[in-house]
Design an enzyme around this catalytic site. Structure first.
Site, PDB file in Angstrom:
ATOM      1  N   ASP A  34       0.844  -1.191   0.000  1.00 41.22           N
ATOM      2  CA  ASP A  34       0.000   0.000   0.000  1.00 41.22           C
ATOM      3  C   ASP A  34       0.879   1.241   0.000  1.00 41.22           C
ATOM      4  OD1 ASP A  34       0.802  -0.082   2.702  1.00 41.22           O
ATOM      5  OD2 ASP A  34      -1.124   0.638   3.432  1.00 41.22           O
ATOM      6  N   TYR A  90       2.873   4.768   0.860  1.00 43.22           N
ATOM      7  CA  TYR A  90       3.491   5.325   2.070  1.00 43.22           C
ATOM      8  C   TYR A  90       2.468   6.218   2.763  1.00 43.22           C
ATOM      9  CZ  TYR A  90       7.835   3.824  -0.187  1.00 43.22           C
ATOM     10  OH  TYR A  90       8.823   3.092  -0.785  1.00 43.22           O
ATOM     11  N   PHE A  95       6.818   1.516  -4.139  1.00 36.39           N
ATOM     12  CA  PHE A  95       8.209   1.641  -3.708  1.00 36.39           C
ATOM     13  C   PHE A  95       8.823   3.017  -3.994  1.00 36.39           C
ATOM     14  CE2 PHE A  95       7.724  -2.981  -4.224  1.00 36.39           C
ATOM     15  CZ  PHE A  95       8.183  -3.428  -2.990  1.00 36.39           C
ATOM     16  N   HIS A 152      11.202 -10.156   0.215  1.00 37.09           N
ATOM     17  CA  HIS A 152      10.917  -8.724   0.126  1.00 37.09           C
ATOM     18  C   HIS A 152      12.204  -7.933   0.365  1.00 37.09           C
ATOM     19  CE1 HIS A 152       9.081  -4.815   1.059  1.00 37.09           C
ATOM     20  NE2 HIS A 152       8.011  -5.274   0.425  1.00 37.09           N
TER      21      HIS A 152
END
Length: 228
Positions: free
Chosen positions: A66, A68, A79, A189
């Site tokens: 989701d 920031y 990202f 991740h």
């Protein structure tokens, strides 16, 4: 809210926009606005990933969770942060892997990934909005159903797209992808909590480019350049 979406996506997603769950998303966001809740990103950037990467140009998909949730950080690309914001830790680790994989010196002072998006990298968050200071706060308002539909539509209507699935959350999307038509690359991740458990050394950036070249498509220039 000044929400808009690029025409080719508007066409392939037109049926989703008519569904009850999507109308509920719209109602939820309007209610948040009426109650003066702060939601990120601003309305004009909710569909930024789609606006920067038209449907017919999608070559690579990178799935995030989701946006920031701090002021100004979110601009609709997974990202990525706008110019002037410090690179988040996961993005720093992505740049470390690119440097190791491709020998490219990545920037240390900005993390705007628009250059990738314009080349065909769909930077898709599973939820497209978030309430200020409340991570995952909009994960249950319908966005998951919408972005799952996006992945399924890409899978059904395109071929030879490279999906980069980092971490368990993104890898849970794998069943939505027809792997007889597309490529799925999986790794840990890039978060500092897991990057050393399989993200570092995955070489996904060079592998994605090798796949694109194999199918006669231009590779992604993963380098980022100072803006302005």
């Amino acid at each position: 809210m000044d929400v808009r979406i690029e025409p080719s996506w508007k066409e392939v997603l037109k049926d989703e926009f008519k569904k009850d769950y999507f109308l509920e998303i719209v109602t939820w966001l309007k209610t948040e606005k009426i109650s003066n809740s702060t939601v990120y990103p601003p309305g004009s950037l909710i569909f930024n990933a789609f606006n920067q990467t038209p449907f017919d140009q999608v070559k690579v998909v990178i799935i995030g969770q989701d946006p920031y949730h701090g002021p100004g950080q979110a601009h609709g690309l997974s990202f990525s942060v706008p110019e002037g914001f410090k690179q988040p830790p996961s993005l720093q680790n992505m740049f470390k892997e690119i440097r190791s994989d491709l020998g490219i010196t990545m920037p240390t002072n900005f993390g705007d990934l628009t250059h990738w998006a314009k080349q065909g990298v769909l930077l898709l968050n599973a939820s497209l909005t978030v309430k200020a200071d409340q991570p995952n706060s909009h994960s249950r308002i319908g966005w998951m159903e919408f972005t799952d539909a996006v992945i399924k539509i890409i899978s059904a209507k395109k071929s030879n797209v490279v999906f980069l699935l980092w971490g368990r959350f993104a890898q849970d999307k794998q069943p939505l992808i027809d792997e007889t038509k597309h490529y799925v690359l999986k790794a840990a991740h890039p978060s500092p909590f897991s990057a050393d458990k399989g993200f570092f050394g995955c070489r996904h950036f060079s592998k994605a480019n090798a796949i694109l070249v194999k199918h006669g498509r231009d590779p992604i220039d993963w380098q980022l350049y100072p803006i302005g």
